[in-house]
Scaffold this motif. Structure first.
Motif, PDB file in Angstrom:
ATOM      1  N   MET A   1       0.706  -1.085  -0.165  1.00 19.27           N
ATOM      2  CA  MET A   1      -0.056  -0.097   0.035  1.00 19.27           C
ATOM      3  C   MET A   1       0.807   1.217   0.034  1.00 19.27           C
ATOM      4  SD  MET A   1      -2.665   1.121   2.735  1.00 19.27           S
ATOM      5  CE  MET A   1      -3.512   2.888   2.462  1.00 19.27           C
ATOM      6  N   ALA A   2       0.399   2.200  -0.771  1.00 17.61           N
ATOM      7  CA  ALA A   2       1.293   3.687  -0.834  1.00 17.61           C
ATOM      8  C   ALA A   2       0.373   4.809  -0.073  1.00 17.61           C
ATOM      9  CB  ALA A   2       1.470   4.003  -2.388  1.00 17.61           C
ATOM     10  N   ILE A   3       1.302   5.339   0.499  1.00 20.32           N
ATOM     11  CA  ILE A   3       0.690   6.888   1.148  1.00 20.32           C
ATOM     12  C   ILE A   3       1.392   8.035   0.744  1.00 20.32           C
ATOM     13  CG2 ILE A   3      -0.247   5.579   3.018  1.00 20.32           C
ATOM     14  CD1 ILE A   3       2.057   6.579   4.833  1.00 20.32           C
ATOM     15  N   GLY A   4       0.930   9.096   0.680  1.00 20.71           N
ATOM     16  CA  GLY A   4       1.662  10.532   0.795  1.00 20.71           C
ATOM     17  C   GLY A   4       1.933  10.746   2.302  1.00 20.71           C
ATOM     18  N   PHE A   5       3.084  11.298   2.499  1.00 18.58           N
ATOM     19  CA  PHE A   5       3.728  11.686   3.725  1.00 18.58           C
ATOM     20  C   PHE A   5       4.141  12.934   3.762  1.00 18.58           C
ATOM     21  CE2 PHE A   5       5.790   9.109   7.608  1.00 18.58           C
ATOM     22  CZ  PHE A   5       5.891  10.462   8.253  1.00 18.58           C
ATOM     23  N   ASP A   6       3.436  13.724   4.435  1.00 19.49           N
ATOM     24  CA  ASP A   6       3.942  15.100   4.786  1.00 19.49           C
ATOM     25  C   ASP A   6       4.700  15.276   5.908  1.00 19.49           C
ATOM     26  OD1 ASP A   6       4.469  17.934   4.591  1.00 19.49           O
ATOM     27  OD2 ASP A   6       2.502  18.587   4.922  1.00 19.49           O
ATOM     28  N   TYR A   7       6.061  15.144   6.030  1.00 20.07           N
ATOM     29  CA  TYR A   7       6.915  15.413   7.102  1.00 20.07           C
ATOM     30  C   TYR A   7       7.242  16.623   7.165  1.00 20.07           C
ATOM     31  CZ  TYR A   7      10.571  14.855  10.600  1.00 20.07           C
ATOM     32  OH  TYR A   7      11.250  14.890  11.782  1.00 20.07           O
ATOM     33  N   GLY A   8       6.202  17.446   8.031  1.00 20.48           N
ATOM     34  CA  GLY A   8       6.308  18.765   8.013  1.00 20.48           C
ATOM     35  C   GLY A   8       7.115  19.626   9.000  1.00 20.48           C
ATOM     36  N   THR A   9       7.352  20.553   9.166  1.00 24.08           N
ATOM     37  CA  THR A   9       8.242  21.458  10.246  1.00 24.08           C
ATOM     38  C   THR A   9       7.241  21.647  11.434  1.00 24.08           C
ATOM     39  OG1 THR A   9       9.432  22.402   8.610  1.00 24.08           O
ATOM     40  CG2 THR A   9       9.611  23.357  10.688  1.00 24.08           C
ATOM     41  N   ALA A  10       6.128  21.892  11.200  1.00 26.70           N
ATOM     42  CA  ALA A  10       5.029  21.965  12.296  1.00 26.70           C
ATOM     43  C   ALA A  10       4.274  20.712  12.498  1.00 26.70           C
ATOM     44  CB  ALA A  10       4.093  23.086  11.889  1.00 26.70           C
ATOM     45  N   GLY A 146      -5.236  -1.199   9.439  1.00 27.72           N
ATOM     46  CA  GLY A 146      -5.336  -2.697   9.532  1.00 27.72           C
ATOM     47  C   GLY A 146      -4.512  -3.155   8.646  1.00 27.72           C
ATOM     48  N   GLN A 147      -3.438  -2.505   7.851  1.00 27.78           N
ATOM     49  CA  GLN A 147      -2.830  -3.125   6.953  1.00 27.78           C
ATOM     50  C   GLN A 147      -1.512  -2.581   6.817  1.00 27.78           C
ATOM     51  OE1 GLN A 147      -3.677  -2.371   2.788  1.00 27.78           O
ATOM     52  NE2 GLN A 147      -5.479  -1.287   3.484  1.00 27.78           N
ATOM     53  N   SER A 148      -0.279  -3.150   6.159  1.00 28.03           N
ATOM     54  CA  SER A 148       1.199  -2.670   6.134  1.00 28.03           C
ATOM     55  C   SER A 148       1.131  -1.684   4.917  1.00 28.03           C
ATOM     56  CB  SER A 148       2.044  -3.933   5.823  1.00 28.03           C
ATOM     57  OG  SER A 148       3.249  -3.362   5.506  1.00 28.03           O
ATOM     58  N   ILE A 149       1.832  -0.638   5.474  1.00 28.42           N
ATOM     59  CA  ILE A 149       2.245   0.257   4.459  1.00 28.42           C
ATOM     60  C   ILE A 149       3.791   0.166   3.883  1.00 28.42           C
ATOM     61  CG2 ILE A 149       2.381   2.950   3.987  1.00 28.42           C
ATOM     62  CD1 ILE A 149       0.321   3.139   6.481  1.00 28.42           C
ATOM     63  N   THR A 150       4.074   0.037   2.821  1.00 30.46           N
ATOM     64  CA  THR A 150       5.166  -0.252   2.347  1.00 30.46           C
ATOM     65  C   THR A 150       5.906   0.744   1.316  1.00 30.46           C
ATOM     66  OG1 THR A 150       4.650  -1.454   0.442  1.00 30.46           O
ATOM     67  CG2 THR A 150       4.986  -2.806   2.654  1.00 30.46           C
ATOM     68  N   GLN A 151       5.078   1.611   0.586  1.00 32.53           N
ATOM     69  CA  GLN A 151       5.533   2.846  -0.168  1.00 32.53           C
ATOM     70  C   GLN A 151       5.057   4.208   0.082  1.00 32.53           C
ATOM     71  OE1 GLN A 151       3.381   0.736  -3.508  1.00 32.53           O
ATOM     72  NE2 GLN A 151       5.291   0.065  -4.486  1.00 32.53           N
ATOM     73  N   THR A 152       5.975   4.923  -0.053  1.00 31.07           N
ATOM     74  CA  THR A 152       5.485   6.633   0.245  1.00 31.07           C
ATOM     75  C   THR A 152       6.176   7.441  -0.574  1.00 31.07           C
ATOM     76  OG1 THR A 152       5.446   8.105   1.918  1.00 31.07           O
ATOM     77  CG2 THR A 152       7.465   6.786   1.929  1.00 31.07           C
ATOM     78  N   VAL A 153       5.601   8.427  -0.820  1.00 29.23           N
ATOM     79  CA  VAL A 153       6.342   9.541  -1.464  1.00 29.23           C
ATOM     80  C   VAL A 153       6.199  10.738  -0.268  1.00 29.23           C
ATOM     81  CG1 VAL A 153       5.820  11.451  -3.223  1.00 29.23           C
ATOM     82  CG2 VAL A 153       5.158   9.133  -3.834  1.00 29.23           C
ATOM     83  N   ILE A 154       7.316  11.267  -0.113  1.00 34.24           N
ATOM     84  CA  ILE A 154       7.487  12.159   0.885  1.00 34.24           C
ATOM     85  C   ILE A 154       7.590  13.556   0.468  1.00 34.24           C
ATOM     86  CG2 ILE A 154       8.928  12.789   2.774  1.00 34.24           C
ATOM     87  CD1 ILE A 154       9.888   9.948   3.174  1.00 34.24           C
ATOM     88  N   ALA A 442      -0.274  12.227  -1.930  1.00 33.54           N
ATOM     89  CA  ALA A 442      -1.001  10.794  -2.164  1.00 33.54           C
ATOM     90  C   ALA A 442      -1.373  10.794  -3.628  1.00 33.54           C
ATOM     91  CB  ALA A 442      -2.206  10.933  -1.194  1.00 33.54           C
ATOM     92  N   ARG A 443      -1.635  11.665  -4.228  1.00 33.94           N
ATOM     93  CA  ARG A 443      -2.159  11.685  -5.678  1.00 33.94           C
ATOM     94  C   ARG A 443      -0.774  11.420  -6.503  1.00 33.94           C
ATOM     95  NH1 ARG A 443      -6.987  13.183  -6.881  1.00 33.94           N
ATOM     96  NH2 ARG A 443      -8.220  14.742  -5.412  1.00 33.94           N
ATOM     97  N   TRP A 444       0.216  11.873  -6.115  1.00 36.61           N
ATOM     98  CA  TRP A 444       1.487  11.552  -6.760  1.00 36.61           C
ATOM     99  C   TRP A 444       2.056  10.096  -6.321  1.00 36.61           C
ATOM    100  CZ3 TRP A 444       3.455  13.343 -10.947  1.00 36.61           C
ATOM    101  CH2 TRP A 444       4.680  13.092 -11.449  1.00 36.61           C
ATOM    102  N   ALA A 445       1.648   9.644  -5.198  1.00 42.90           N
ATOM    103  CA  ALA A 445       2.069   8.049  -4.802  1.00 42.90           C
ATOM    104  C   ALA A 445       1.178   7.370  -5.821  1.00 42.90           C
ATOM    105  CB  ALA A 445       1.660   8.134  -3.423  1.00 42.90           C
ATOM    106  N   ASN A 446       0.303   7.506  -5.988  1.00 39.43           N
ATOM    107  CA  ASN A 446      -0.809   6.887  -6.896  1.00 39.43           C
ATOM    108  C   ASN A 446      -0.305   6.642  -8.348  1.00 39.43           C
ATOM    109  OD1 ASN A 446      -3.336   5.213  -7.202  1.00 39.43           O
ATOM    110  ND2 ASN A 446      -3.907   6.821  -8.836  1.00 39.43           N
ATOM    111  N   VAL A 447       0.346   7.856  -8.812  1.00 38.77           N
ATOM    112  CA  VAL A 447       1.090   7.721 -10.157  1.00 38.77           C
ATOM    113  C   VAL A 447       2.279   6.973 -10.168  1.00 38.77           C
ATOM    114  CG1 VAL A 447       2.077   9.212 -11.919  1.00 38.77           C
ATOM    115  CG2 VAL A 447       0.105  10.107 -10.795  1.00 38.77           C
ATOM    116  N   CYS A 448       3.105   7.185  -9.085  1.00 38.18           N
ATOM    117  CA  CYS A 448       4.493   6.569  -8.723  1.00 38.18           C
ATOM    118  C   CYS A 448       4.309   5.100  -8.952  1.00 38.18           C
ATOM    119  CB  CYS A 448       5.089   7.039  -7.814  1.00 38.18           C
ATOM    120  SG  CYS A 448       5.777   8.732  -7.786  1.00 38.18           S
ATOM    121  N   PHE A 449       3.368   4.515  -8.197  1.00 36.45           N
ATOM    122  CA  PHE A 449       3.388   3.186  -7.583  1.00 36.45           C
ATOM    123  C   PHE A 449       2.176   2.529  -8.306  1.00 36.45           C
ATOM    124  CE2 PHE A 449       5.259   5.423  -3.957  1.00 36.45           C
ATOM    125  CZ  PHE A 449       6.690   5.099  -4.013  1.00 36.45           C
ATOM    126  N   ARG A 450       1.500   3.049  -9.264  1.00 32.20           N
ATOM    127  CA  ARG A 450       0.413   2.206  -9.617  1.00 32.20           C
ATOM    128  C   ARG A 450       0.785   1.170 -10.495  1.00 32.20           C
ATOM    129  NH1 ARG A 450      -1.652   7.072 -13.749  1.00 32.20           N
ATOM    130  NH2 ARG A 450       0.371   7.162 -15.106  1.00 32.20           N
TER     131      ARG A 450
END
Length: 450
Positions: A1-10, A146-154, A442-450
């Motif tokens: 499963m892929a997610i978008g991850f905003d590792y933000g300053t705040a 309830g599932q593992s997340i293995t792919q991400t766009v940061i 998250a939208r870009w993760a769908n493009v990268c990992f589809r």
């Protein structure tokens, strides 16, 4: 499963795409955002926590050395590291405010990424901090789904720092990449944060437009001039649509720092003189609140500096005020001052006046501040943001059809008006100030990992 991850300053947040709709994932109860903060008994606790509690090994020999040193120091202090020793988000802030001098607290470690001139062991420790925070977010998201997340766009800023150039950016992205891999992501990609925010805005367009995305986050401001619209949606190669990029280390943290420096630090003796007529060095008032400058923090909180502050207090005309600076050092209260500046900034969006209350335990220091005074205090970062907008327009050699403002600090009427001053006849729109970057990732993760 892929997610978008905003590792933000705040704040940190994650999202995924479900039936072509963005779904943000709760991280703390029903809250989809967690503050980018961490608290532990000691700094060394963090490195041992990763290894002992999460079974996360260091990424290289330097990291192994950091871990061995941490284990040794923790044993000498009698600290047996357990999972509950490390807290994140508001829970971390609560622990810090409860007893600032007896814990290790860090806010916005992303602000330090890309800093040049640091030793390898310092960089490795930053990687541990980021890994601990990323691992916490990943585990909370997996528990909810309830599932593992293995792919991400940061998401990443155009420039992590205003200085250091490509070397700084490579260093910062390397730390993020290694930390994410150690946290358990098998596939890691990056996307510029303003581009990600633009992708979310693009999903609402019915015709192609030239869009200037102004992303004012907690640590950085990024401007991306992008061609977007139906012709571009879903395309994996967007290079030809990206017309210009500018970015610098200036954001919400800087607003808080300047408010604290220009409006609060007089209560700690800034502006007073010694009986000899000499000034007190201004760096003694800047360094304790410069939370995005690791060297400034280290200089102020150094043991030798405590002796210097105590001497300055004795020599000062206004001894009671400079004595507060000594208290600030002893109780590690810089973050508490910045927190009150942030509260003032937020309150003054809807009120003309605000009374800040800084808790020094031995006394409550009340400071009145008006909206106009706040605007004057943040004049320096405001002008820097305007310069980034101007530079993006110069690079593109054309005007945008619309300005899309996003990021938590884009809520500021002062900053929105400042951007409008640069481009007075261009409409300004906004979406989800906090969630647009996450959604675009998250939208870009769908493009990268589809």
């Amino acid at each position: 499963m892929a997610i978008g991850f905003d590792y933000g300053t705040a704040n940190c947040s994650v999202a995924h795409l479900v039936n072509n709709a963005i779904e943000q994932i709760p991280l703390v109860g029903d809250n989809c955002y967690i503050s980018s903060t961490l608290c532990a008994p000691t700094a060394e606790t963090v490195s041992e926590y990763l290894f002992r509690c999460l079974d996360i090994r260091p990424s290289n020999e330097v990291g192994e050395a950091v871990l061995r040193r941490a284990v040794k120091l923790n044993r000498e202090e009698g600290i047996e590291v357990v999972p509950t020793d490390v807290s994140f988000g508001e829970a971390a802030l609560d622990l810090y405010l409860e007893d600032p001098k007896d814990v290790y607290y860090i806010k916005s470690p992303k602000s330090f990424l890309g800093a040049m001139g640091l030793r390898d062991m310092q960089l490795s420790f930053f990687e541990d901090l980021v890994c601990a925070m990323m691992s916490n977010v990943k585990r909370q998201a997996e528990t909810h789904l309830g599932q593992s997340i293995t792919q991400t766009v940061i998401g990443r800023p155009v420039n992590f720092l205003g200085r250091g150039g490509d070397a700084s950016n490579r260093q910062a992205e390397g730390i993020l990449s290694r930390a994410a891999t150690r946290a358990g992501f098998k596939d890691v990609e990056f996307q510029f944060e303003p581009v990600a925010a633009g992708l979310e805005y693009e999903s609402s367009l019915t015709e192609d437009k030239n869009v200037l995305v102004v992303d004012i986050g907690g640590g950085t401001t990024d401007c991306s001039f992008i061609q977007m619209g139906p012709s571009w949606v879903g395309k994996a190669d967007r290079e030809s649509s990206l017309i210009a990029h500018t970015g610098q280390l200036v954001g919400g943290n800087d607003l808080d720092i300047y408010i604290a420096f220009r409006r609060f630090m007089h209560a700690f003796g800034m502006g007073t003189k010694r009986h000899s007529g000499l000034d007190i060095p201004v760096t003694q008032f800047w360094n304790p609140i410069a939370i995005n400058d690791v060297q400034a923090q280290r200089k102020f909180y150094a043991h030798d500096n405590l002796k210097e502050l105590q001497l300055l207090a004795k020599e000062a005309v206004e001894q009671d005020k400079v004595s507060r600076l000594v208290t600030l050092h002893k109780d590690t209260l810089g973050y508490a001052v910045i927190r009150e500046a942030e509260k003032a900034k937020i309150a003054l969006e809807s009120s003309a006046e605000y009374r800040a209350m800084i808790d020094l335990f031995s006394e409550q220091v009340g400071i009145d501040i008006s909206h106009d005074q706040m605007a004057q205090a943040i004049d320096n970062p405001t002008r820097k943001i305007q310069a980034l907008v101007k530079e993006a327009i110069e690079q593109s050699a054309t005007l945008p059809d619309v300005i899309y403002m996003t990021g938590g600090s884009a809520r500021s009427s002062v900053l929105r008006n400042a951007v409008q001053e640069v481009l007075p006849n261009i409409p300004v729109v906004s979406g989800n100030y906090f969630g647009s970057v996450t959604a675009g990732l998250a939208r870009w993760a769908n493009v990268c990992f589809r």
